[in-house]
Design an enzyme around this catalytic site. Structure first.
Site, PDB file in Angstrom:
ATOM      1  N   SER A 194       0.867  -1.186   0.000  1.00 38.37           N
ATOM      2  CA  SER A 194       0.000   0.000   0.000  1.00 38.37           C
ATOM      3  C   SER A 194       0.897   1.228   0.000  1.00 38.37           C
ATOM      4  O   SER A 194       2.074   1.146   0.384  1.00 38.37           O
ATOM      5  CB  SER A 194      -0.855  -0.004   1.272  1.00 38.37           C
ATOM      6  OG  SER A 194      -1.556   1.215   1.407  1.00 38.37           O
ATOM      7  N   TYR A 223      -2.336  -0.555  10.594  1.00 40.21           N
ATOM      8  CA  TYR A 223      -2.399  -0.950   9.178  1.00 40.21           C
ATOM      9  C   TYR A 223      -1.046  -0.658   8.503  1.00 40.21           C
ATOM     10  O   TYR A 223      -0.485  -1.520   7.819  1.00 40.21           O
ATOM     11  CB  TYR A 223      -3.535  -0.189   8.481  1.00 40.21           C
ATOM     12  CG  TYR A 223      -3.682  -0.502   7.012  1.00 40.21           C
ATOM     13  CD1 TYR A 223      -4.179  -1.737   6.586  1.00 40.21           C
ATOM     14  CD2 TYR A 223      -3.337   0.429   6.037  1.00 40.21           C
ATOM     15  CE1 TYR A 223      -4.321  -2.029   5.226  1.00 40.21           C
ATOM     16  CE2 TYR A 223      -3.477   0.150   4.689  1.00 40.21           C
ATOM     17  CZ  TYR A 223      -3.973  -1.077   4.288  1.00 40.21           C
ATOM     18  OH  TYR A 223      -4.102  -1.367   2.942  1.00 40.21           O
TER      19      TYR A 223
HETATM   20  P1  NDP Z   1     -11.425  -5.757  -0.700  1.00 41.68           P
HETATM   21  O1  NDP Z   1     -12.029  -5.649   0.654  1.00 41.68           O
HETATM   22  O2  NDP Z   1     -12.299  -5.513  -1.881  1.00 41.68           O
HETATM   23  O3  NDP Z   1     -10.721  -7.174  -0.880  1.00 41.68           O
HETATM   24  C1  NDP Z   1     -10.054  -7.812   0.173  1.00 41.68           C
HETATM   25  C2  NDP Z   1      -9.942  -9.273  -0.166  1.00 41.68           C
HETATM   26  O4  NDP Z   1      -9.241  -9.922   0.894  1.00 41.68           O
HETATM   27  C3  NDP Z   1     -11.286  -9.966  -0.321  1.00 41.68           C
HETATM   28  O5  NDP Z   1     -11.271 -10.784  -1.449  1.00 41.68           O
HETATM   29  C4  NDP Z   1     -11.405 -10.812   0.949  1.00 41.68           C
HETATM   30  O6  NDP Z   1     -12.101 -12.024   0.657  1.00 41.68           O
HETATM   31  C5  NDP Z   1      -9.937 -11.111   1.206  1.00 41.68           C
HETATM   32  N1  NDP Z   1      -9.698 -11.541   2.583  1.00 41.68           N
HETATM   33  C6  NDP Z   1      -9.894 -10.874   3.741  1.00 41.68           C
HETATM   34  N2  NDP Z   1      -9.604 -11.658   4.789  1.00 41.68           N
HETATM   35  C7  NDP Z   1      -9.200 -12.861   4.277  1.00 41.68           C
HETATM   36  C8  NDP Z   1      -8.781 -14.080   4.844  1.00 41.68           C
HETATM   37  N3  NDP Z   1      -8.685 -14.263   6.167  1.00 41.68           N
HETATM   38  N4  NDP Z   1      -8.458 -15.101   4.014  1.00 41.68           N
HETATM   39  C9  NDP Z   1      -8.545 -14.953   2.681  1.00 41.68           C
HETATM   40  N5  NDP Z   1      -8.946 -13.815   2.076  1.00 41.68           N
HETATM   41  C10 NDP Z   1      -9.276 -12.793   2.883  1.00 41.68           C
HETATM   42  O7  NDP Z   1     -10.197  -4.745  -0.690  1.00 41.68           O
HETATM   43  P2  NDP Z   1      -9.008  -4.461  -1.728  1.00 41.68           P
HETATM   44  O8  NDP Z   1      -9.230  -5.139  -3.007  1.00 41.68           O
HETATM   45  O9  NDP Z   1      -8.811  -3.011  -1.717  1.00 41.68           O
HETATM   46  O10 NDP Z   1      -7.782  -5.120  -0.948  1.00 41.68           O
HETATM   47  C11 NDP Z   1      -6.805  -5.931  -1.573  1.00 41.68           C
HETATM   48  C12 NDP Z   1      -5.429  -5.545  -1.050  1.00 41.68           C
HETATM   49  O11 NDP Z   1      -5.116  -4.229  -1.495  1.00 41.68           O
HETATM   50  C13 NDP Z   1      -5.317  -5.524   0.473  1.00 41.68           C
HETATM   51  O12 NDP Z   1      -4.093  -6.119   0.853  1.00 41.68           O
HETATM   52  C14 NDP Z   1      -5.310  -4.033   0.803  1.00 41.68           C
HETATM   53  O13 NDP Z   1      -4.641  -3.761   2.011  1.00 41.68           O
HETATM   54  C15 NDP Z   1      -4.575  -3.500  -0.415  1.00 41.68           C
HETATM   55  N6  NDP Z   1      -4.748  -2.075  -0.655  1.00 41.68           N
HETATM   56  C16 NDP Z   1      -5.968  -1.540  -0.995  1.00 41.68           C
HETATM   57  C17 NDP Z   1      -6.110  -0.178  -1.183  1.00 41.68           C
HETATM   58  C18 NDP Z   1      -7.428   0.453  -1.493  1.00 41.68           C
HETATM   59  O14 NDP Z   1      -7.510   1.705  -1.487  1.00 41.68           O
HETATM   60  N7  NDP Z   1      -8.475  -0.312  -1.794  1.00 41.68           N
HETATM   61  C19 NDP Z   1      -4.958   0.733  -1.085  1.00 41.68           C
HETATM   62  C20 NDP Z   1      -3.733   0.053  -0.743  1.00 41.68           C
HETATM   63  C21 NDP Z   1      -3.645  -1.280  -0.547  1.00 41.68           C
HETATM   64  P3  NDP Z   1     -13.106 -12.802   1.630  1.00 41.68           P
HETATM   65  O15 NDP Z   1     -13.720 -11.791   2.523  1.00 41.68           O
HETATM   66  O16 NDP Z   1     -14.072 -13.437   0.670  1.00 41.68           O
HETATM   67  O17 NDP Z   1     -12.254 -13.824   2.335  1.00 41.68           O
END
Ligand code: NDP
Length: 247
Positions: free
Chosen positions: A145, A158
């Site tokens: 991030s 975070y």
């Molecule tokens: P979302 O919330 O849309 O996606 C997060 C994903 O993580 C989901 O598919 C969720 O799936 C999965 N997840 C959460 N907990 C678990 C778990 N215990 N096991 C397996 N999967 C898990 O957010 P983003 O797409 O934004 O996030 C993706 C990455 O990008 C993250 O690492 C986030 O920190 C990073 N990021 C995002 C930013 C933003 O502005 N959106 C900025 C910077 C970084 P499910 O709940 O079905 O398990």
């Protein structure tokens, strides 16, 4: 259906592929001829995404995955290997971001961030590294991030997890010269990340910033695709992709 799989198509595992950046990455990588295996807890969503990828001519499978469990991640990798014979790329993308000031002591949420963002990335690494070293090739892509580069109020924990992911990635890169290691650091991206957890005020602020600025998750997916698409001797180590207007 395999008719769009290029000769260079790789087998790519993506954690957190049920929404946001992981979903967009799976769709993008499949559309350019890679075989993708999607993991997350919400399997009904994964099923729908995989059906849509297949309907568009891509090669995709899914498996239930909880990255906080090493056994679950190992099983995810085993299933993918059984189906495709090898794993070329692991995208450690799953993450959570419940924001709050440290003094609120939301310890369960701190633990969750450490467990998913950091320990999940460690588990993803542990599950593929021995095989990649034995293959003499492989690629680990860790989604960090802009919070791995700067610290802001309400994001201390975070940021700590994301700084740690960058540190881990750099150490791994230095040690494992046959394995490529890429850190992709998105800025505000339009996903579900800000919908859950944290203090109400911090969540509202993050949501407002996302609504005002966010880039689509496809922008991050394309950056990941760029790193993966480089020749094997070219290791793209760091990419930051953020909205032009993000300060
Ligand atoms: P979302 O919330 O849309 O996606 C997060 C994903 O993580 C989901 O598919 C969720 O799936 C999965 N997840 C959460 N907990 C678990 C778990 N215990 N096991 C397996 N999967 C898990 O957010 P983003 O797409 O934004 O996030 C993706 C990455 O990008 C993250 O690492 C986030 O920190 C990073 N990021 C995002 C930013 C933003 O502005 N959106 C900025 C910077 C970084 P499910 O709940 O079905 O398990």
């Amino acid at each position: 259906m395999t008719n769009r799989t290029s000769r260079d198509g790789k087998t790519i595992l993506i954690t957190g592929a049920s929404s946001g950046i992981g979903e967009a990455t799976a769709r993008h990588l499949a559309s350019i001829g890679h075989r993708v295996v999607l993991g997350a807890r919400r399997t009904e969503r994964l099923r729908t995404i995989v059906e849509e990828i297949r309907a568009a001519g891509g090669v995709a499978d899914f498996h239930e995955l909880d990255v906080t469990s090493l056994e679950s991640v190992q099983e995810f990798v085993r299933v993918a290997r059984r189906a495709h014979g090898r794993v070329d790329v692991m995208v450690n993308n799953a993450g959570v971001m419940p924001l709050s000031p440290v003094h609120e002591l939301r310890i369960a949420e701190w633990d969750r961030m450490v467990d998913v963002n950091l320990r999940g990335t460690l588990h993803g690494t542990a599950a593929v590294l021995p095989m990649m070293r034995a293959q003499g090739a492989g690629h680990i892509v860790n989604v960090a991030s802009t919070s791995a580069h700067r610290v802001d109020p309400t994001a201390a924990v975070y940021c700590a997890t994301k700084f740690a992911v960058r540190a881990l990635s750099e150490g791994l890169r230095q040690e494992s010269l046959e394995v490529r290691v890429t850190v992709v650091s998105p800025g505000f991206t339009a996903t579900e990340l800000t919908l859950r957890g944290g203090s109400e005020e911090a969540r509202a602020a993050a949501k407002a910033a996302t609504e005002a600025l966010a880039i689509p998750p496809s922008a991050v997916a394309e950056a990941i695709g760029y790193a993966i698409g480089q020749p094997v001797e070219v290791d793209v180590n760091e990419i930051v992709v953020r909205p032009t207007a993000q300060g």
